[in-house]
Design an enzyme around this catalytic site. Structure first.
Site, mmCIF file in Angstrom:
data_model
loop_
_atom_site.group_PDB
_atom_site.id
_atom_site.type_symbol
_atom_site.label_atom_id
_atom_site.label_comp_id
_atom_site.label_asym_id
_atom_site.label_seq_id
_atom_site.Cartn_x
_atom_site.Cartn_y
_atom_site.Cartn_z
ATOM 1 C CE LYS A 53 -3.632 -2.443 2.615
ATOM 2 N NZ LYS A 53 -4.450 -2.631 3.604
ATOM 3 C CD GLN A 97 -3.282 -3.871 7.096
ATOM 4 O OE1 GLN A 97 -3.099 -3.221 6.249
ATOM 5 N NE2 GLN A 97 -3.860 -5.404 6.600
ATOM 6 C CG ASP A 120 -9.489 0.389 5.497
ATOM 7 O OD1 ASP A 120 -9.262 -0.007 4.009
ATOM 8 O OD2 ASP A 120 -8.992 -0.077 6.070
#
Length: 299
Positions: A53, A97, A120
């Site tokens: 990412k 994460q 997200d």
């Protein structure tokens, strides 16, 4: 023979548009898109994901910030970092994460991310906007957003008259995927472990989306001839044919037998997976445009 969707090619196309949008925003408004990724602990898979990412953010021309925190980091320490990133105008997207180490309560951390920086798409504000049909005001969870790119490429933007079945009801994928299909006018069934006669339900689907985490659960006789099959599962199974102790990745769909029944199908790996990071980058550049008061691109 069915059409096998090449997720890497589609993702590359999305990323090209992200790079153009980020470059144009910087040139026209002096705003450089910024993404911050936070990882806690030593999980190898998580570190692999985060590295990819961060690398992709740099390739897209973003400011890429990574906070790598030790396992013993406290809930308060992590919350303080999120607070600082929330207040930083140079950061347009924040990603913590998951999974976090066991001593963390993840939900308060995720919900503390400002909705406009929640790339997200997990904040309840963004989930609520999607659930109520507001696809322009929030940020959509990356994996279902990527899966919908495949659906639109195959069927167009209007799914009127098509039956869609989503196997799986998770907040991360199943529910937002169903909401996206519903917003596109599909007739949607959300199936799960308690669904009676699941194969019969699936056989009615023009669009079948599998996201349950059970290796190769969906068999050929579950698939309506000519259906579009989107496989979101990523499962690692033993592969003794490759040698002792070897494994391979498979989806929730028995690809080898279903590809001859479906008209369009995604493979695992190489299908939905590459789209998740691409849509994360898309969400970040959308957030940067909104922060600058500029009309955001659509993906």
């Amino acid at each position: 023979m069915s059409t096998v969707i090449d997720g890497k090619t589609v993702a590359a196309s999305v990323l090209d548009r992200v790079k153009t949008a980020a470059s144009t925003l910087e040139e026209s408004h002096g705003v450089k898109t910024g993404l911050a990724v936070v990882i806690v602990g030593n999980d190898p898979a998580s570190h692999t994901y985060v590295s990819s990412k961060s690398r992709m953010a740099k390739e897209c021309g973003f400011v890429s910030v990574q906070h790598t925190l030790p396992e013993e980091t406290t809930q308060d320490d992590l919350a303080a970092i999120v607070d600082r990133l929330n207040a930083d105008p140079a950061i347009h997207g924040i990603l913590v994460q998951l999974p976090l180490p066991p001593h963390f309560d993840a939900d308060p951390i995720i919900q503390s991310i400002r909705p406009e920086k929640d790339v997200d798409g997990l904040n309840v504000v963004n989930a609520g906007k999607l659930a109520t049909g507001d696809l322009k005001g929030g940020l959509v969870s990356c994996t279902p957003a990527g899966a919908m790119v495949f659906v639109r490429q195959t069927h167009g933007a209007d799914l009127s008259g098509l039956n869609a079945v989503v196997i799986g009801r998770s907040n991360l994928f199943g529910k937002p995927m169903a909401a996206l299909l519903l917003a596109a006018n599909a007739t949607v069934t959300v199936a799960h472990s308690r669904t009676r006669d699941l194969p019969a339900v699936c056989r009615n689907a023009d669009i079948l989306v599998a996201a349950v985490g059970r290796p190769e659960m969906v068999k050929a006789d579950w698939v309506k001839p000519g259906a579009t099959v989107i496989d979101v599962g990523i499962n690692r199974i033993a592969a003794p044919e490759r040698g002792e102790g070897k494994t391979r990745l498979v989806g929730d769909v028995a690809f080898a037998e279903c590809k001859d029944i479906a008209a369009t199908i995604t493979p695992v790996p190489g299908g939905v997976g590459p789209m998740t990071i691409a849509m994360l980058m898309a969400n970040t550049v959308i957030a940067a445009h909104r922060a600058a008061g500029v009309e955001a691109p659509s993906f």
